[in-house]
Write an enzyme that holds these catalytic residues in place. Structure first.
Site, PDB file in Angstrom:
ATOM      1  N   HIS A  28       4.227  -1.896  -0.398  1.00 15.22           N
ATOM      2  CA  HIS A  28       5.100  -2.197  -1.533  1.00 15.22           C
ATOM      3  C   HIS A  28       6.213  -3.163  -1.136  1.00 15.22           C
ATOM      4  O   HIS A  28       6.515  -4.107  -1.872  1.00 15.22           O
ATOM      5  CB  HIS A  28       5.714  -0.902  -2.080  1.00 15.22           C
ATOM      6  N   ASP A 124       9.484  -2.701  -7.798  1.00 11.10           N
ATOM      7  CA  ASP A 124       8.050  -2.435  -7.796  1.00 11.10           C
ATOM      8  C   ASP A 124       7.757  -1.306  -8.779  1.00 11.10           C
ATOM      9  O   ASP A 124       8.648  -0.806  -9.471  1.00 11.10           O
ATOM     10  CB  ASP A 124       7.554  -2.117  -6.378  1.00 11.10           C
TER      11      ASP A 124
END
Length: 481
Positions: A28, A124
């Site tokens: 991520h 994210d």
């Protein structure tokens, strides 16, 4: 001294500042940092990367941030996750580390607002839980989707699927037709939605619901790779059902961290014929059982092909001295068959037990195929740096959907199939390895992979879709027209 109106405005305009927020996992955070690198090239920005503290080591992330001038790190106070049982799905601690950090995140954003010209918040998918709070602060919000556009199509379609389906998705008699995507069997959908009675499923539905609150969605893919899917998302945007989409991909590393030409695996590759080696890696978090590792070894040995294998500790073995060398590294000779280790000793294979410079390996002329877990970062690195055929072996998260896209949509991969016991047998592995490295089907897969590599290169070019999307995003978050 006289200044033009434009020059005076430039002097008066403070430097735009962007806050980025990501879960701690490398998959991520690393692409988000690469996005920061791209944004900084476009405009005179400053970037603060904000990370929740879930107790895991953040040294690799800190090291990478130090290579990006113009970025600052804000590490949030640690949160307690002691109440989470060890058997909880991996998504639960990630989600809770974010939601329990929201008060601290609010304080950091408020401090930034009082000291710099904070223009945008980019998060994210796990950071969407903070969107309502960020909206209260009046900051532009952008969602960074590190997976393919296909995953965003699922986000759009899931509420309808949830209402129309009465069974578990894996029991659906027909494949699911996501807008703009190749049909996907229900069992191949995103892992966290497979148990519709679970808390994880409810959390994912709630998380997906926040996506529409964003001012824009940044997708780590490019139109030439998922043309129909991006068209479907554009239509959803035009109808008012979805935010504007920015195809900013491929956002990937240009090189591996701490790599040099003295890496033993690279020196070994230098000695191998062109396109003769199968690279085998299941990513930074992917592991297999000890039984599956033995079947993998049998398949690699039985294929007769050269291989470079990244072997991590089997997920069913406790860490005991019997399985580790004196240096604390896993000892593959303990559980791999002797015949397999003899092939390694003879120079026909190479086993790495800790870290491998994946980008440099994929670029190497000796690599003729890649057996991958289908993590999207690895898939994109293979497309951009390798251009080689793939063997798709998905393990968790959205990796099965990625495998469908790579094998059935783009047709650059063949896919392993598990038996009823959940194990991929060695005979199947051997056949797929031979097919990819030396077979006629492998040659066709290689041709398509090279075409996709060229398309990715065009997307990343000066006038490509990637740079245009990033430049458009940079203008928006800087407040320029």
């Amino acid at each position: 001294m006289n200044y033009s109106a434009t020059a005076m405005e430039a002097v008066a305009q403070p430097q735009p500042h962007v806050a980025m927020f990501a879960a701690t996992g490398k998959g991520h955070l690393f692409p988000l940092i690469e996005l920061a690198r791209k944004l900084l090239r476009c405009q005179s920005f400053a970037v603060t990367v904000i990370i929740p503290d879930d107790g895991s080591s953040l040294e690799p992330q800190k090291d990478l941030l130090r290579t990006v001038p113009g970025t600052n790190l804000a590490l949030l106070p640690p949160v307690s996750l002691d109440d989470i049982p060890p058997t909880a799905p991996i998504e639960i601690p990630i989600i809770l580390s974010v939601t329990r950090s929201i008060p601290a995140l609010r304080r950091v954003l408020a401090d930034l607002q009082s000291s710099v010209h904070l223009t945008a918040f980019i998060a994210d998918v796990f950071g969407v839980h903070a969107f309502p709070m960020v909206k209260e602060l009046g900051i532009q919000i952008y969602l960074f989707q590190p997976s393919p556009a296909m995953m965003m199509s699922l986000v759009l379609h899931l509420p309808q699927l949830d209402q129309s389906c009465t069974c578990q998705f894996r029991d659906l008699p027909e494949p699911v037709k996501l807008p703009g995507c190749v049909p996907v069997n229900g069992s191949d959908l995103f892992d966290p939605i497979q148990d519709r009675q679970s808390e994880v499923y409810k959390s994912v539905l709630e998380m997906f619901g926040h996506f529409k609150e964003a001012d824009g969605v940044l997708i780590n893919s490019f139109p030439a790779m998922e043309e129909d899917t991006f068209k479907a998302l554009e239509e959803a945007c035009e109808s008012g059902g979805f935010p504007p989409v920015y195809p900013i991909g491929p956002v990937i590393r240009s090189g591996s961290e701490n790599c040099n030409s003295k890496e033993e695996c690279l020196k070994w590759l230098d000695e191998q014929p062109d396109r003769s080696v199968l690279f085998v890696s299941f990513g930074s978090g992917g592991t297999l059982s000890s039984l599956q590792m033995k079947e993998l070894a049998a398949g690699l040995e039985g294929s007769g092909q050269r291989f470079l294998l990244v072997a991590r500790r089997p997920n069913d073995l406790v860490r005991t001295g019997a399985y580790f060398s004196g240096k604390g590294e896993m000892d593959p000779g303990v559980y791999f068959p002797a015949s397999f280790m003899e092939k390694v000793k003879a120079g026909k294979g190479f086993v790495v037990t800790n870290w491998v410079p994946q980008v440099e390996v994929l670029r190497h002329a000796a690599v003729g195929g890649f057996l991958t877990h289908c993590g999207w970062n690895s898939a994109l690195e293979s497309v951009v740096h390798g251009g080689v055929p793939l063997i798709a072996w998905p393990l968790f998260a959205e990796q099965k959907m990625n495998a469908v896209l790579l094998s059935e949509g783009l047709r650059v991969a063949v896919r392993v199939r598990e038996g009823e016991d959940g194990v991929v047998d060695g005979d199947q592995i051997a056949k797929l390895v031979r097919k990819v490295v030396e077979g006629a089907e492998g040659a066709e897969l290689r041709r398509r992979a090279r075409e996709l590599k060229e398309a990715a290169g065009a997307a990343m070019g000066e006038d490509g879709s990637c740079n245009k999307a990033v430049a458009d995003l940079a203008r928006k978050v800087s407040g320029k027209k």
